[in-house]
Enzyme design. Structure first.
Site, PDB file in Angstrom:
ATOM      1  N   GLU A 134       0.830  -1.198   0.000  1.00  0.00           N
ATOM      2  CA  GLU A 134       0.000   0.000   0.000  1.00  0.00           C
ATOM      3  C   GLU A 134       0.866   1.249   0.000  1.00  0.00           C
ATOM      4  O   GLU A 134       2.003   1.239   0.476  1.00  0.00           O
ATOM      5  CB  GLU A 134      -0.917   0.010   1.234  1.00  0.00           C
ATOM      6  CG  GLU A 134      -1.991  -1.072   1.189  1.00  0.00           C
ATOM      7  CD  GLU A 134      -2.921  -1.037   2.389  1.00  0.00           C
ATOM      8  OE1 GLU A 134      -4.119  -1.317   2.202  1.00  0.00           O
ATOM      9  OE2 GLU A 134      -2.449  -0.744   3.501  1.00  0.00           O
ATOM     10  N   GLU A 250      10.759  -1.964   6.459  1.00  0.00           N
ATOM     11  CA  GLU A 250      11.865  -1.249   7.101  1.00  0.00           C
ATOM     12  C   GLU A 250      12.845  -0.843   5.999  1.00  0.00           C
ATOM     13  O   GLU A 250      13.547  -1.695   5.437  1.00  0.00           O
ATOM     14  CB  GLU A 250      12.540  -2.158   8.129  1.00  0.00           C
ATOM     15  CG  GLU A 250      13.925  -1.739   8.595  1.00  0.00           C
ATOM     16  CD  GLU A 250      13.994  -0.317   9.125  1.00  0.00           C
ATOM     17  OE1 GLU A 250      14.778   0.481   8.570  1.00  0.00           O
ATOM     18  OE2 GLU A 250      13.269   0.001  10.081  1.00  0.00           O
ATOM     19  N   SER A 283      12.690   6.683   7.351  1.00  0.00           N
ATOM     20  CA  SER A 283      12.414   6.380   8.753  1.00  0.00           C
ATOM     21  C   SER A 283      12.836   4.943   9.052  1.00  0.00           C
ATOM     22  O   SER A 283      12.629   4.046   8.233  1.00  0.00           O
ATOM     23  CB  SER A 283      10.912   6.553   9.033  1.00  0.00           C
ATOM     24  OG  SER A 283      10.583   6.152  10.338  1.00  0.00           O
ATOM     25  N   SER A 306      12.348   6.027  14.588  1.00  0.00           N
ATOM     26  CA  SER A 306      11.149   5.614  15.306  1.00  0.00           C
ATOM     27  C   SER A 306      11.578   5.012  16.638  1.00  0.00           C
ATOM     28  O   SER A 306      11.907   3.830  16.726  1.00  0.00           O
ATOM     29  CB  SER A 306      10.356   4.597  14.482  1.00  0.00           C
ATOM     30  OG  SER A 306       9.845   5.192  13.312  1.00  0.00           O
ATOM     31  N   LEU A 307      11.569   5.838  17.678  1.00  0.00           N
ATOM     32  CA  LEU A 307      12.108   5.407  18.977  1.00  0.00           C
ATOM     33  C   LEU A 307      11.036   4.746  19.828  1.00  0.00           C
ATOM     34  O   LEU A 307      11.206   3.623  20.297  1.00  0.00           O
ATOM     35  CB  LEU A 307      12.708   6.615  19.699  1.00  0.00           C
ATOM     36  CG  LEU A 307      13.559   6.298  20.919  1.00  0.00           C
ATOM     37  CD1 LEU A 307      14.823   5.550  20.528  1.00  0.00           C
ATOM     38  CD2 LEU A 307      13.923   7.582  21.672  1.00  0.00           C
ATOM     39  N   CYS A 428      -0.046   6.000   9.914  1.00  0.00           N
ATOM     40  CA  CYS A 428       1.154   5.256  10.292  1.00  0.00           C
ATOM     41  C   CYS A 428       0.792   4.028  11.112  1.00  0.00           C
ATOM     42  O   CYS A 428       0.024   4.102  12.058  1.00  0.00           O
ATOM     43  CB  CYS A 428       2.091   6.149  11.100  1.00  0.00           C
ATOM     44  SG  CYS A 428       2.820   7.491  10.150  1.00  0.00           S
TER      45      CYS A 428
END
Length: 435
Positions: A134, A250, A283, A306-307, A428
């Site tokens: 997507e 990722e 990211s 992204s923590l 997200c």
């Protein structure tokens, strides 16, 4: 600072189709991670996989003059065409061969969902091998952003992310990544995205407690390009102006193909799309070697970490890759990115009710960021976008406000992110590519 003792926690679980739940899947007692794509064939080589020199070499191998490479590149990157029959400046007797060599079919649109005001469109694509991905197209006041996917599924297994629970099918090719942008540009050119709102509307996103309003990548206001570049190409037509690698997958686990796609984005036409590198965001959940490699690329993209938790005890469960590279290692790599590139880093933090939204965690996050210096980072908290059937939910508004206030009080620029597209499962963490 509030004490950790007595703070209610909701530990991560995975819900299964039969209604049962379990802890994050493990192998030998460690969270299950998949850094390498399963053995799967890539699509045939496409024009967007190639550099201009490679395209020239390819047309020469077909016995054609070099200028044909520029012609077909212009059709693709400037006019978003893939049907060679429509390229009337090419001889008819060459078109079939050029179609087969440079334009294998990459994406089939399965479904398109729009928000009520048509400012957000979510696309479901079927790839050549049946895999589904997507992408999400979003209209803002001064830009058009496309959230792209870089893998079919994801191997990072974050339990609050719909994509992460799918597992990894395969890496996407560079051309499959680029094609998402080209297809989105075609949709914009056809007038299928809502028109730009009036200039008197508030700035994009939601500004928290006096923090400066940044764009959707957490980019520093002083570093953004002029709005005149935001949605128009050099010749005027509106197009995608911002790309965020925040879709499925990722990006740093598919490093080579992602960077090849980035080069197509930023190379001037007709080599590529001629976009501003500053308007491209990559990211990651914290693949430290990949972050350091990205810092050395000499391409001024925006970097986002992204923590989601500043402490290893919680982050080990929320972000399984934290068992490989701890929170401080990831923050150090982000700081190295800033030191190497001079580009301010964004820290993404999904606010999850009773999980990671405690005031003491906000203060711990501020302490860790400030310990590495000032002016190098911006925090983007975002209320979690729940997925169907999930036990995870967003923080209460007053809790989120307090979390942000603690960061701002410690001098950390902080802006709560817009939850654009949540009503079509396009925000997200919600991309699941269900047919």
């Amino acid at each position: 600072m509030s004490s950790q003792a007595g703070s209610r926690q909701t530990r991560p679980v995975v819900e299964h189709a039969d209604g049962t739940t379990s802890k994050t899947p493990t192998r030998d007692g460690r969270p299950l991670l998949n850094f390498k794509s399963p053995r799967a064939a890539q699509p045939k080589q496409h024009l967007a996989d190639m550099t201009m020199d490679e395209r020239i070499e390819a047309v020469k191998e077909m016995g054609l003059p070099a200028f044909r490479a520029k012609q077909i590149s212009t059709h693709y990157f400037s006019h978003y065409q893939t049907d060679v029959e429509s390229m009337t400046d090419l001889p008819k007797d060459l078109r079939a061969d050029l179609q087969e060599r440079f334009f294998p079919h990459l994406l089939t649109e399965v479904r398109r969902l729009r928000t009520a005001n048509a400012d957000t469109i979510k696309f479901l694509w079927r790839l050549y091998d049946g895999a589904l991905v997507e992408s999400v197209l979003m209209r803002y006041r001064n830009r058009v952003t496309l959230c792209v996917s870089s893998q079919c599924g994801c191997g990072m297994n974050c339990p609050f992310c719909a994509t992460g629970q799918q597992g990894l099918t395969r890496n996407m090719s560079a051309a499959e990544i680029v094609e998402q942008v080209v297809r989105a540009n075609r949709v914009i050119a056809a007038g299928e995205l809502a028109p730009a709102p009036s200039d008197d509307m508030p700035a994009d996103g939601e500004t928290a407690l006096g923090a400066e309003a940044d764009d959707d990548q957490g980019e520093a206001p002083e570093a953004t390009v002029d709005d005149s570049e935001a949605t128009a190409s050099a010749t005027g037509p509106e197009r995608v102006s911002n790309i965020v690698f925040m879709g499925m997958g990722e990006p740093l686990a598919n490093y080579k193909r992602v960077m090849n796609a980035v080069r197509r984005f930023v190379e001037p036409a007709p080599q590529g799309l001629g976009m501003s590198a500053r308007r491209i965001t990559i990211s990651t959940v914290g693949l430290v070697p990949g972050i350091n490699k990205l810092a050395a690329e000499d391409i001024p993209i925006t970097f986002a970490l992204s923590l989601h938790a500043p402490d290893d005890e919680l982050r080990d469960e929320m972000i399984p890759v934290n068992t490989r590279w701890k929170a401080d290692e990831a923050i150090d790599a982000a700081f190295n990115y800033y030191q190497t590139t001079g580009r301010r880093v964004s820290i993404e933090y999904a606010l999850i009710k009773d999980m990671n939204d405690h005031p003491w965690r906000a203060e711990l996050l501020a302490k860790k960021l400030n310990a590495r210096g000032g002016g190098w980072v911006h925090v983007n908290p975002i209320p979690l976008n729940p997925t169907p059937g999930s036990v995870w939910t967003a923080s209460e508004p007053e809790v989120a406000d307090e979390f942000v206030r603690r960061l701002v009080d410690q001098g950390i620029p902080t802006t709560i992110r817009d939850t654009r597209g949540s009503d079509i499962d396009g925000a997200c963490g919600q991309l699941a590519a269900a047919d």
